[in-house]
Design a protein around this motif. Structure first.
Motif, short mmCIF file in Angstrom:
data_model
loop_
_atom_site.label_atom_id
_atom_site.label_comp_id
_atom_site.label_asym_id
_atom_site.label_seq_id
_atom_site.Cartn_x
_atom_site.Cartn_y
_atom_site.Cartn_z
N UNK A 234 86.11 40.20 -7.23
CA UNK A 234 84.98 39.31 -6.96
C UNK A 234 83.80 39.64 -7.85
N UNK A 235 83.62 40.90 -8.21
CA UNK A 235 82.47 41.26 -9.05
C UNK A 235 82.65 40.69 -10.46
N UNK A 236 83.89 40.63 -10.93
CA UNK A 236 84.14 40.02 -12.24
C UNK A 236 84.10 38.50 -12.15
N UNK A 237 84.48 37.94 -11.01
CA UNK A 237 84.33 36.50 -10.82
C UNK A 237 82.85 36.12 -10.88
N UNK A 238 82.00 36.92 -10.23
CA UNK A 238 80.55 36.69 -10.33
C UNK A 238 80.09 36.72 -11.78
N UNK A 239 80.60 37.69 -12.54
CA UNK A 239 80.20 37.80 -13.94
C UNK A 239 80.73 36.70 -14.82
N UNK A 240 81.78 35.99 -14.36
CA UNK A 240 82.41 34.94 -15.15
C UNK A 240 81.99 33.54 -14.73
N UNK A 241 81.18 33.42 -13.69
CA UNK A 241 80.88 32.12 -13.10
C UNK A 241 80.22 31.17 -14.10
N UNK A 242 80.67 29.89 -14.07
CA UNK A 242 80.05 28.84 -14.87
C UNK A 242 80.07 27.54 -14.07
N UNK A 243 79.85 26.41 -14.72
CA UNK A 243 79.73 25.15 -14.00
C UNK A 243 80.97 24.77 -13.21
N UNK A 244 82.16 25.20 -13.68
CA UNK A 244 83.40 24.76 -13.05
C UNK A 244 84.19 25.89 -12.41
#
Length: 658
Positions: A313-323
């Motif tokens: 989840x911490x890397x998902x937070x770091x990868x978040x974008x519009x989609x």
């Protein structure tokens, strides 16, 4: 990803599998003399039809095809390329191999592995010791390791149509390691040139965009949802074939989610995220509908090799974008710098905004060929970045006795040992299987640039703790397929250049990157032949990346080529059928690059919290030099990027030449 279904004759005909295409299934391998057919039991994961020999029934690549890039069908980690390694793993090789026979050859350096790291090690060594004699031993039939070139010659096209079968691009060159930047500079790769070579407007100007294909493996109804720039979340969420509650959940996640961890500090919130996968975060914290989990499952697959149920989840937070990776906005986290719990590559690239355009038509195999061309006279007619893609290559030059640097393909290494006590040894002996017997060479130095997890089977005099650390480098399996089409009008009609499948066997299908470099010209109009790149990530869901990779690799090795081709045709037809796509007419060639041992594993939460980020790290112990034997490969960093492979090579050279 679903299990392989039965392929009915009717469905096979519908998908055009009865029509002739370029799918010659010439598998690389090591030839076997009649006197050693007992080695058939060494095939490991090979199919039952191949139990009487190591290698294919046809033995080596046919002599009329002396150029590996044009081979189609199944390539990469074929049963033949892996048969010796699997026999060593299963403790069966030496039962049949016989007594090693010396070749009488002696070198200053032997490199085990002819991928980016191995060739970089040889190039660096020669730079620092210009008179050195070097031998590179490679178990595949091609140079480059995972950096593999796929080449086609469709009728009517001037010159080859080139694709990549592995290592894709010079990703985020602004944050490449100093060693990686040094190598690019030494061989003349000027990354700024790609700003001119890469046509960023081709697909957008044709109104072709990214998309997601909600497939029947995930949902009751299939639906293509196109994601052009500026399309707001409420619009595309409304198109998804998911439950109404799931749509409401997604609207909240992409709109104005709450602070899921009220009262906690920034650091405490990030620590909570470090203990969760992205799917766990959505399911246990956000309490979303199961359809949301199905929709996001393959978001990280093409980059990480596994799904959201294993992606931190911490890397998902770091990868978040519009989609992608919604739901974190309400936490109010500081994004000015990464969390210490983010994966090393994410920390390294934090804030970099390099476009994804630094790409040769053949991917990073161009870098390998540029290095080899500088070390082996006559191998290539050109070594510059502008002309290497369209140069001609003479593989017969790779292993000539007169060469200062020799590359010996289809020669899996079976042993590497210091001559005497590692603490005082001044030389080493390396053994390899030449298809008939084990041969040995003497060398002053050895660099193991192969998969680190096989090193314990090759180097016997390593401490038990180091062997255990090396075995932890469990690579992530993946498939890179290049599908050559006669044209791409169907893609234009449905308005996409790339799609992510939510649960089908192949998670990504995308038109090739539009690069024109030197005399090489990209396809310009939809009526021209083009390559489609498809990615499958076999790691089993519901497990850690390591456990999922082991399970998925086993399943992959049991998956027949016929099913791989069937699934390619099936998914492209489901995606492109509304645009008039006919798989029997439009597919002209298929190359499946199977990398059972694919991405180098990277430290990631929540799986590695027992040592990451505080250390000590397994790779630091695993890569320790043993006498005249040093260890490279991106596994030793670990990171699945080309600059990591180069950095590992430089480090190994420095250790031995210090």
């Amino acid at each position: 990803m679903t299990d392989s279904p039965e392929i009915t004759p009717r469905r096979a005909r519908e998908l055009g599998m009865d029509r002739p295409i370029s799918r010659r299934d010439f598998l690389d391998g090591v030839a076997v003399a009649a006197g050693v057919t007992a080695l058939g039991s060494l095939a490991g994961c090979a199919d039952s039809d191949w139990q009487d020999a190591i290698g294919t029934k046809g033995l080596k690549v046919p002599p009329e095809i002396s150029y590996p890039p044009v081979l189609t069908g199944l390539q990469g980690n074929t049963p033949q390329a892996l048969s010796v390694a699997h026999a060593l793993r299963d403790d069966r090789f030496w039962k049949y191999a016989g007594t090693p026979e010396p070749t009488g050859e002696s070198y200053d350096l032997v490199v085990v592995g002819g991928g980016i790291s191995g060739v970089s090690a040889a190039h660096r060594w020669l730079e620092r010791a210009p008179d050195a004699r070097i031998l590179i031993l490679e178990n595949h039939d091609e140079v480059g390791g995972h950096a593999r070139r796929n080449e086609f010659h469709p009728e009517g096209r001037r010159g080859p149509l080139i694709g990549y079968g592995g290592s894709q691009s010079i990703e985020a060159p602004s944050v490449w390691t100093p060693e990686g930047k040094d190598l690019l500079d030494k061989i003349g790769v000027k990354v700024r040139k790609f700003e001119k070579y890469f046509d960023r407007r081709l697909y957008p100007d044709l109104k072709m965009h990214d998309s997601v294909f909600c497939d029947r493996e995930s949902f009751t109804r299939e639906k293509l949802v196109v994601l052009p720039p500026g399309k707001k979340a409420p619009r595309w969420i409304a198109e998804l074939p998911i439950a109404e509650q799931a749509k409401k959940d997604l609207l909240l996640l992409y709109g104005n989610p709450p602070d899921w961890f009220p009262g906690l500090s920034d650091g405490q919130k990030k620590e909570r995220l470090a203990g969760l996968t992205y799917s766990d975060f959505l399911k246990d914290v956000c309490k979303v509908h199961p359809d949301v989990l199905r929709f996001v499952q393959t978001m990280p697959n093409d980059e990480w090799g596994y799904g959201s149920d294993a992606f931190g989840a911490i890397d998902a937070w770091g990868s978040a974008d519009d989609h992608n990776y919604a739901g974190f906005q309400g936490l109010g986290l500081d994004r000015s710098r990464p969390s210490r719990y983010n994966s090393p590559s994410m920390i390294k690239g934090w804030g970099a905004d390099d476009p994804y355009i630094y790409h040769f038509p053949e991917g990073n195999q161009a870098i390998v060929r540029m290095m080899i061309g500088r070390m082996i006279p006559g191998f290539t007619t050109a070594t510059g970045m502008d002309d290497v893609s369209t140069a001609t290559f003479d593989y017969d030059r790779l292993d000539l006795p007169r060469n200062q640097v020799r590359i010996r393909l289809s020669s899996p290494v079976v042993s590497a040992a210091n001559d005497g006590d590692p603490a005082t040894a001044t030389s080493a002996t390396v053994g390899y299987f030449d298809g008939e017997r084990v041969r040995t060479v003497r060398t002053a130095n050895v660099i193991m640039a192969c998969w680190n997890m096989v090193i314990p089977y090759l180097v016997g005099d390593l401490p038990p703790a180091q062997k255990d650390a090396l075995r932890k480098a469990v690579k992530v399996p993946l498939l890179y397929s290049t599908v050559q089409l006669r044209g791409w009008e169907a893609w234009r009609r449905i308005g996409v250049s790339r799609t992510r499948f939510t649960g089908a066997y192949w998670c990504v299908a995308e038109l090739d990157y539009p690069v024109s470099i030197g005399d090489y010209r990209r396809p310009r109009t939809p009526d021209q032949p083009i390559n489609v790149h498809m990615i499958s990530t076999p790691a089993a869901p519901g497990m850690s990346p390591a456990s999922g990779s082991i399970t998925g690799r086993y399943r992959l090795m049991k998956t027949p080529y016929d099913y791989l081709e069937y699934s390619i045709r099936d998914q492209l037809t489901r995606l492109l059928g509304p645009g008039g796509f006919d798989p029997g007419r439009d597919i002209q060639a298929i190359t499946v690059n199977r990398w059972g041992h694919g991405y180098a594993p990277e430290y990631a939460t929540p799986w590695d919290l027992d040592f990451y980020p505080r250390g000590p790290f397994p790779a630091a112990l695993a890569r320790r030099r043993a006498g005249r034997i040093a260890i490279a490969n991106s596994d030793s960093v670990p990171a699945a990027y080309a600059d990591a492979a180069i950095t590992a090579a430089y480090r190994a050279v420095e250790e031995l030449q210090a």
